[in-house]
Write a protein that holds these residues in place. Structure first.
Motif, short mmCIF file in Angstrom:
data_model
loop_
_atom_site.label_atom_id
_atom_site.label_comp_id
_atom_site.label_asym_id
_atom_site.label_seq_id
_atom_site.Cartn_x
_atom_site.Cartn_y
_atom_site.Cartn_z
N VAL A 124 38.08 46.17 42.86
CA VAL A 124 37.89 45.10 43.85
C VAL A 124 37.91 45.69 45.26
O VAL A 124 37.11 45.31 46.12
CB VAL A 124 38.96 44.01 43.68
CG1 VAL A 124 38.92 43.03 44.85
CG2 VAL A 124 38.76 43.25 42.37
N GLY A 125 38.80 46.63 45.49
CA GLY A 125 38.86 47.28 46.80
C GLY A 125 37.62 48.09 47.11
O GLY A 125 37.12 48.06 48.24
N LEU A 126 37.11 48.81 46.12
CA LEU A 126 35.91 49.61 46.33
C LEU A 126 34.69 48.73 46.60
O LEU A 126 33.90 49.00 47.50
CB LEU A 126 35.65 50.47 45.09
CG LEU A 126 36.60 51.65 44.88
CD1 LEU A 126 36.43 52.23 43.49
CD2 LEU A 126 36.34 52.73 45.93
N PHE A 140 38.42 46.24 34.11
CA PHE A 140 38.80 44.96 34.71
C PHE A 140 39.92 44.26 33.94
O PHE A 140 40.39 43.20 34.35
CB PHE A 140 37.58 44.04 34.81
CG PHE A 140 36.76 44.28 36.06
CD1 PHE A 140 37.25 43.93 37.30
CD2 PHE A 140 35.51 44.87 35.98
CE1 PHE A 140 36.51 44.15 38.45
CE2 PHE A 140 34.75 45.09 37.12
CZ PHE A 140 35.25 44.74 38.36
N ASN A 141 40.37 44.85 32.85
CA ASN A 141 41.43 44.24 32.05
C ASN A 141 42.82 44.68 32.48
O ASN A 141 43.82 44.14 32.00
CB ASN A 141 41.24 44.58 30.57
CG ASN A 141 39.94 44.03 30.00
OD1 ASN A 141 39.43 43.03 30.50
ND2 ASN A 141 39.41 44.68 28.98
N HIS A 142 42.89 45.67 33.36
CA HIS A 142 44.18 46.21 33.78
C HIS A 142 44.35 46.01 35.27
O HIS A 142 43.44 46.25 36.06
CB HIS A 142 44.26 47.70 33.43
CG HIS A 142 44.05 48.00 31.98
ND1 HIS A 142 44.98 47.68 31.01
CD2 HIS A 142 43.00 48.56 31.32
CE1 HIS A 142 44.52 48.03 29.82
NE2 HIS A 142 43.32 48.57 29.98
N ASP A 143 45.55 45.59 35.67
CA ASP A 143 45.80 45.24 37.06
C ASP A 143 45.48 46.38 38.02
O ASP A 143 44.86 46.16 39.08
CB ASP A 143 47.27 44.83 37.24
CG ASP A 143 47.59 43.50 36.56
OD1 ASP A 143 46.64 42.76 36.23
OD2 ASP A 143 48.78 43.22 36.34
N GLU A 144 45.91 47.60 37.67
CA GLU A 144 45.73 48.72 38.60
C GLU A 144 44.27 49.05 38.81
O GLU A 144 43.80 49.16 39.96
CB GLU A 144 46.47 49.95 38.07
CG GLU A 144 46.37 51.15 39.00
CD GLU A 144 47.15 52.35 38.49
OE1 GLU A 144 47.00 53.43 39.09
OE2 GLU A 144 47.89 52.21 37.50
#
Length: 244
Positions: free
Chosen positions: A86-88, A76-80
């Motif tokens: 979040v999408g999953l 959760f610390n990296h944008d990708e």
């Protein structure tokens, strides 16, 4: 205790799962947290299987496989990776998992777990464990949630809205400070369970952070995790007794 990797046919495809075969006829569905089926989830399942239960750990994100793997400490610390997670999570609704659970129960039947069923979930899995008890009340006799998020939110599919259908017992282990399950939600859930006359316990793990019970999480707390295990083992011994 033996572990097998299996595939479960659902209405939407094939869900991979890990199956830990116990010695008795009681079964448990372990609903994963947001980081997927991995060794940390298997550790919990194997420990439960060591108590005699047959434990199923299904991939709730199978509709979007392949994905990950994710590092629970940093994802959760990296944008990708945050965007992927979040999408999953957003793309796997409560209703989807409720439908899938019929197939999960069938897989336990095939594995010989034809007795009463317990469910346990972590993070996003907590609400799914509770909804399984509400959706399949004649089969699921015990549901446990640890650091479950949004258990009594304003969302139409919030788990607290279905508790009147639960016939079994419920245990909710709450992180001391958890933005996904603030005190007002805890109070709302308690009220819903009490009004529905559901046998339940909501326990606050003071000082623990969201994710404390899962070994690969950055906030893992060994003492808190062992306390969680003692509660979980006792809960299932009381509700699934005589079948292991």
């Amino acid at each position: 205790m033996t572990k097998r990797e299996i595939e479960i046919r659902t209405g939407d495809g094939l869900a991979k799962a890990h199956l830990f075969k116990g010695t008795g006829t009681a079964g448990i569905i372990l609903y994963m947290d947001a980081f997927g089926v991995r060794p940390a989830m298997d550790e919990i399942a194997a420990r439960l299987a060591g108590e005699g239960y047959t434990v199923l750990v299904p991939d709730l994100f199978y509709r979007n496989a392949p994905y990950g793997p994710f590092d629970a400490k940093t994802a959760f610390n990296h944008d990708e990776t945050r965007a992927q997670l979040v999408g999953l999570i957003g793309g796997t609704t409560q209703e989807m998992t409720q439908r899938d659970t019929a197939a999960f129960l069938g897989a336990l039947d095939e594995a010989g777990a034809t007795g009463p069923i317990g469910t346990v979930g972590y993070c996003m899995g907590g609400g799914r464990a509770m909804n399984a008890a509400a959706t399949y009340p004649d089969r699921v006799v015990a549901a446990a949630s640890f650091h479950g998020g949004n258990l009594a939110s304003d969302a139409p599919d919030s788990p607290h809205r279905l508790v009147a259908s639960i016939k079994g017992r419920v245990y909710v282990g709450v992180a001391g400070v958890d933005r996904s399950f603030p005190p007002e939600q805890s109070a709302k859930l308690a009220q819903a369970l009490r009004e529905a006359e559901v046998d339940h316990v909501i326990e606050n793990y003071v000082g623990m952070s969201h994710g404390w019970a899962v070994s690969d999480n950055g906030v893992f707390d060994e003492r808190g995790a062992e306390r969680h295990w003692k509660r979980l083992a006792t809960f299932f011994a009381e509700t699934l007794s005589g079948t292991v």
